[in-house]
Enzyme design. Sequence first.
Site, PDB file in Angstrom:
ATOM      1  N   SER A 261       0.334  -1.027 -39.943  1.00 39.76           N
ATOM      2  CA  SER A 261      -0.457  -0.069 -39.176  1.00 39.76           C
ATOM      3  C   SER A 261       0.338   0.422 -37.982  1.00 39.76           C
ATOM      4  CB  SER A 261      -1.726  -0.751 -38.679  1.00 39.76           C
ATOM      5  OG  SER A 261      -1.405  -1.694 -37.679  1.00 39.76           O
ATOM      6  N   LYS A 262      -0.144   1.488 -37.376  1.00 37.21           N
ATOM      7  CA  LYS A 262       0.583   1.989 -36.214  1.00 37.21           C
ATOM      8  C   LYS A 262       0.468   1.002 -35.063  1.00 37.21           C
ATOM      9  CE  LYS A 262      -3.152   4.896 -34.503  1.00 37.21           C
ATOM     10  NZ  LYS A 262      -3.608   6.256 -34.239  1.00 37.21           N
ATOM     11  N   ARG A 263      -0.538   0.173 -35.145  1.00 41.11           N
ATOM     12  CA  ARG A 263      -0.701  -0.904 -34.165  1.00 41.11           C
ATOM     13  C   ARG A 263       0.515  -1.845 -34.205  1.00 41.11           C
ATOM     14  NH1 ARG A 263      -2.126  -0.652 -30.564  1.00 41.11           N
ATOM     15  NH2 ARG A 263      -3.576  -1.566 -29.142  1.00 41.11           N
ATOM     16  N   GLY A 265       3.459  -1.116 -35.157  1.00 39.11           N
ATOM     17  CA  GLY A 265       4.604  -0.414 -34.604  1.00 39.11           C
ATOM     18  C   GLY A 265       4.659  -0.579 -33.094  1.00 39.11           C
ATOM     19  N   ALA A 266       3.535  -0.336 -32.468  1.00 41.11           N
ATOM     20  CA  ALA A 266       3.478  -0.437 -31.012  1.00 41.11           C
ATOM     21  C   ALA A 266       3.776  -1.859 -30.572  1.00 41.11           C
ATOM     22  CB  ALA A 266       2.094  -0.010 -30.532  1.00 41.11           C
TER      23      ALA A 266
END
Length: 504
Positions: A261-263, A265-266
């Site tokens: 998820s983009k989570r 990535g962060a």
Amino acid sequence: MSVRVRFAPSPTGGLHLGGVRTVLYNYLFAKHHGGKFIVRIEDTDQTRFVEGAEQYIFDCLKWCGLEPDESVIHGGELGPYKQSERKESYRKYGELLVAHGHAYYAFDTKEELEQMREANKTPENPSPQYDHRIRKKMRNSLNLTDSEVKDLLEQNTPHVIRIKMPEHDVINFTDMIRGEISFDTSLVDDKVLLKADGMPTYHLAVVVDDYLMKITHAFRGEEWLPGAPVHLLLWKYLGWEKQMPQWAHLPLILGPNGKLSKRDGAKYGYPVFAMNWLDPKTNELTEGFKEKGFLPEAFINMLALLGWNAGTEQEVFTMEELIEHFSMERVHAGGAKFDYEKAKWFNHEWMQKKEVRSMKYEIGRLLETNNIPVNDEALLEKVIELVRERCTLLTDFVQQAGFFFKTPETIDADAVKTKWNDEKKNFFIEFTKQLQSLGNWSMTEIETVFKNLAAEKNIKAGELQLPMRVMLVGGKFGPAVFQIAELIGKEETVKRVGNALKVL
RNA sequence: GCCGUGUUGGUCAAGGGGUUAAGACGCCUCCCUUUCACGGAGGAAUCACGGGUUCGAAUCCCGUACAUGGUACCA
């Protein structure tokens, strides 16, 4: 029949790694077979529309080098290429299915559906489905009389069309990646095909559009596998069985814990989108591979190998080579965990492989935006060639190439101070004097002067090289120190040594 | 819960009855280099588990476990 494949994104946000890989496999397959790659926008959910998302998707594809043959912006004979513009065509297929007894009208309200789920919920069955058992107790055209249905329809009562799943049947098909797969229809629910707003759901739209657009092979994420029996049945009920595409369900790309998820990535500091995405609703920026400093060739290469391999030891592939070797049968069926270290390795490989000329412009711009003026193109090319092996990401050039164009603002004095003394200081004072009168400014000449003077003063040349480097580049990095001196020139070399001597 | 799919080193993975179980990334050691990197030489897995079938299984079959996806008038 010529191959036609499609990528069908919904324009709701950034383009995810997994999405790009789906595009890529579609593209490679199409090109391998000399077919067409089509992009169809799936915007049937009007509540999820996001401004700019559609354009963003095309921008990403362009950056990746995955140009569609047909799409909203590329045109084509079998459009429209956007589902909202095909709205009218879906209803009639829905009606047709109802007429043939394969689907039915359902008038249940949201509240009634909730009630049904609540009433049938048990610990063993936490999410009851609208299936062949439940449908007998609901407000639909299966249970109402014909005149009741007619009245409701005439009064424009909100309704949907649902597929009538067979009570006991086994549906099977061959997936190009997974082989034989079968489903028991009694365990599949009566999916909504046409929504109350007149828009189709994915289930109806994908079948109708794939048929109308003459799609020959349908590739999509593994998350669609449970929906396959509905689609297979629809192809059959609509009488199009012979034209049905071959299916392949691609494995998922996973993060450290589950679906990437983009989570993630962060949290772990790596991009998950192809390009930067600024969500207009939340104003939240999600970093992209492009802006992080990845070459599109590397990004594509990495993605291709995440779940597929040629069966050889080759790992670095150009797009042409991927097209040549790709086959759906060699796609691994299991999900793959994304490995950022490997992604960086691919980028490093590509930075060595790519023509300097074709990276020059981008690297030049990168330096400029970091306040490093580049006014010598020939020098830039030489520098790129010289430092590329030390760069993993494009952004690394700022540090690795910057000092060729700009005097370092600070120097890592601590790196030399520990072994610094007056003899060394005197060495450099004298060294710069000799450099001033040096006629032939080349790295070998400079090195000769340096070594002779060191010998004369009885200091190990090696002990002087690190200080020299730090004076010229500002830190403990960069290529051969005399090479650097040669390229930045006499004046600049003398100046930098002089500057450094003041702070040491 | 139910249904589907999957499971070879930390990661990507080859191999599909008999192999010392390829290769790559990452990691560690050493060499090269008195910077960093590149390059080179090495090191670390018995194939989720349990049963079968077989002279022989990572490879075939059956269970179990685990992971993952679905179970929306979202795609």
